[in-house]
Write a protein that holds these residues in place. Structure first.
Motif, PDB file in Angstrom:
ATOM      1  N   PRO A 176       0.819  -1.210   0.000  1.00 49.30           N
ATOM      2  CA  PRO A 176       0.000   0.000   0.000  1.00 49.30           C
ATOM      3  C   PRO A 176       0.855   1.263   0.000  1.00 49.30           C
ATOM      4  CG  PRO A 176      -0.759  -1.562   1.666  1.00 49.30           C
ATOM      5  CD  PRO A 176       0.554  -2.062   1.161  1.00 49.30           C
ATOM      6  N   LEU A 177       0.340   2.327  -0.641  1.00 51.68           N
ATOM      7  CA  LEU A 177       1.045   3.601  -0.699  1.00 51.68           C
ATOM      8  C   LEU A 177       1.233   4.198   0.693  1.00 51.68           C
ATOM      9  CD1 LEU A 177       2.282   5.527  -2.765  1.00 51.68           C
ATOM     10  CD2 LEU A 177       0.071   6.703  -2.894  1.00 51.68           C
ATOM     11  N   ALA A 178       0.351   3.850   1.630  1.00 57.44           N
ATOM     12  CA  ALA A 178       0.466   4.369   2.992  1.00 57.44           C
ATOM     13  C   ALA A 178       1.808   4.007   3.623  1.00 57.44           C
ATOM     14  CB  ALA A 178      -0.678   3.824   3.853  1.00 57.44           C
ATOM     15  N   LEU A 179       2.400   2.884   3.191  1.00 56.15           N
ATOM     16  CA  LEU A 179       3.707   2.497   3.730  1.00 56.15           C
ATOM     17  C   LEU A 179       4.778   3.514   3.364  1.00 56.15           C
ATOM     18  CD1 LEU A 179       3.727  -1.361   3.088  1.00 56.15           C
ATOM     19  CD2 LEU A 179       3.462  -0.168   5.269  1.00 56.15           C
ATOM     20  N   LEU A 180       4.606   4.207   2.220  1.00 56.14           N
ATOM     21  CA  LEU A 180       5.559   5.243   1.833  1.00 56.14           C
ATOM     22  C   LEU A 180       5.541   6.389   2.836  1.00 56.14           C
ATOM     23  CD1 LEU A 180       7.547   6.508  -0.172  1.00 56.14           C
ATOM     24  CD2 LEU A 180       5.575   7.409  -1.439  1.00 56.14           C
TER      25      LEU A 180
END
Length: 412
Positions: free
Chosen positions: A2-6
């Motif tokens: 998921p982009l949230a990990l970025l």
């Protein structure tokens, strides 16, 4: 992933750079404030102790706060600490800013690891944790060497501005968390007594012991890497920057490999990485006398040291069933406790006249002790018939179902 990990990785980068960059700036800080280098060293020690104390304190205070909001509050605290440090008119104020920033460190990585694990499928949890910790390892490739290089060539005032700019990284991480991290529901029925109950599990304590000793082994060597490389290997002072880049690259590689294989075979991954780390640290007493050998060994120390981070963090959360948040945060404090312990022991053997390479033996002994704890933990697990995360099926964190919770590593 998921982009949230970025967003979590960006926050980790800012926090990681704040933690480590000061090591390359101690002479400049000491000169600015008119204190000795050992006194300036309290900026390192104070930060580490702030992480150890702040990890459980901030996690307990945030028990009733949704995890996304708590992560945002922690990033705000991190920014405040950096602003205080950047504007500090005296050494005491600089130290206070470091401590304020450190209070956010342990809880951010602890809670962030839980959130990262909840964002992915069960078989990808360790990989998600490793992705978040990539921000910390990249900080050692970019942030720390850059701060050291600028300090050596452009002077303390410029490096001070770099430290101040870390607040912007924290702001970027905060905005990313606000926009990208979903509103995960706060687990129902979980109270501080449930979180504390995890520490009655001997496997949780063994995992934290592995964290202290295993990562402590790394810091026994790298804390004194500058005098070791200049006085033993014969590197110039300016070459230390590139050796730090090698160390950081090793950390990035080890972190990603550790996350990948921890999802497949967690305990074998720990046996392999801790055993190899003990051997490499022992060999460093020999390879430190050769420039090429020293450079290769430094890379391997970074790689093997950080290969233990995702599996150790995941191991703690697997075993802290039902209440992983506090255990996860305290384990981050354990990394920093290992850093402080190893640096102290390494200093003792140097002061005893055993030479600049003596801390490597200390590191090898600590890593071997961590391996012994891992073997004990594995034996106990086989005897009781419990499952290890990543070996035959990880338990799944289920928000709102304390009995089913569990999956996810930080200095330092």
């Amino acid at each position: 992933m998921p982009l949230a990990l970025l967003a979590l990785a960006i926050g980790a980068f800012g926090i990681g750079t704040t933690e480590f960059v000061i090591m390359g700036l101690l002479p400049e800080v000491a000169g600015t404030y008119g204190v000795s280098i050992p006194t300036a060293g309290f900026l390192v020690t104070g930060y580490a102790l702030g992480v150890v104390l702040g990890a459980p304190l901030m996690t307990v205070l945030g028990t009733r706060i949704p995890r996304k909001r708590m992560l945002m509050l922690l990033m705000g605290l991190f920014i405040l600490g950096n602003v205080i440090s950047a504007l500090a008119p005296a050494f005491g104020a600089m130290l206070a800013g470091r401590v304020v920033a450190s209070l956010a460190h342990g809880a951010f990585f602890g809670i962030g690891a839980v959130v990262a694990a909840e964002l992915v499928a069960p078989e990808k949890k360790a990989g998600a944790i490793a992705m978040m910790f990539t921000g910390l390892t990249v900080a050692n490739v970019v942030g720390v060497p850059l701060g050291t290089l600028v300090g050596q060539h452009l002077g303390w005032r410029v490096t001070f501005l770099i430290v101040a700019s870390l607040g912007l990284l924290g702001l970027l991480g905060l905005l990313g968390i606000a926009r990208l991290v979903p509103d995960l529901p706060r687990p129902q029925g979980v109270r501080i007594r449930h979180e504390l109950a995890a520490f009655r599990n001997v496997q949780v304590l063994l995992a934290m012991g592995m964290t202290v000793l295993g990562f402590g082994g790394v810091f026994a060597a790298i804390t004194y890497i500058t005098p070791m490389m200049t006085n033993v290997a014969g590197f110039a002072d300016t070459s230390v920057t590139w050796l730090l880049v090698l160390l950081g690259l090793g950390m990035v590689a080890g972190n990603l490999v550790g996350g990948r294989f921890a999802d497949r075979a967690l305990m074998p991954m720990l046996y392999t990485s801790l055993g190899a780390l003990a051997v490499v640290l022992a060999l460093f007493t020999l390879t430190a006398h050769d420039r090429v050998g020293a450079a290769v060994t430094i890379f391997l120390i970074g790689a093997l040291g950080f290969a233990t981070v995702p599996p150790l963090q995941k191991r703690v959360l697997d075993q802290a069933a039902g209440a992983p948040t506090l255990a996860s945060a305290v384990n981050i404090g354990a990394f920093n406790l290992g850093n402080a312990l190893a640096a102290w022991l390494g200093g003792l053997v140097i002061a005893a006249g055993l030479g600049w390479t003596a801390p490597n033996w200390v590191g090898a002994a600590l890593a071997a002790s961590a391996l012994a704890l891992a073997l004990v933990s594995g034996a106990l697990e086989r005897r009781t018939g419990t499952r290890a995360g990543g070996e035959g099926g990880s338990r799944v964190i289920a928000a709102g179902a304390p009995a089913a919770a569990a999956v996810p590593a930080a200095h330092h």
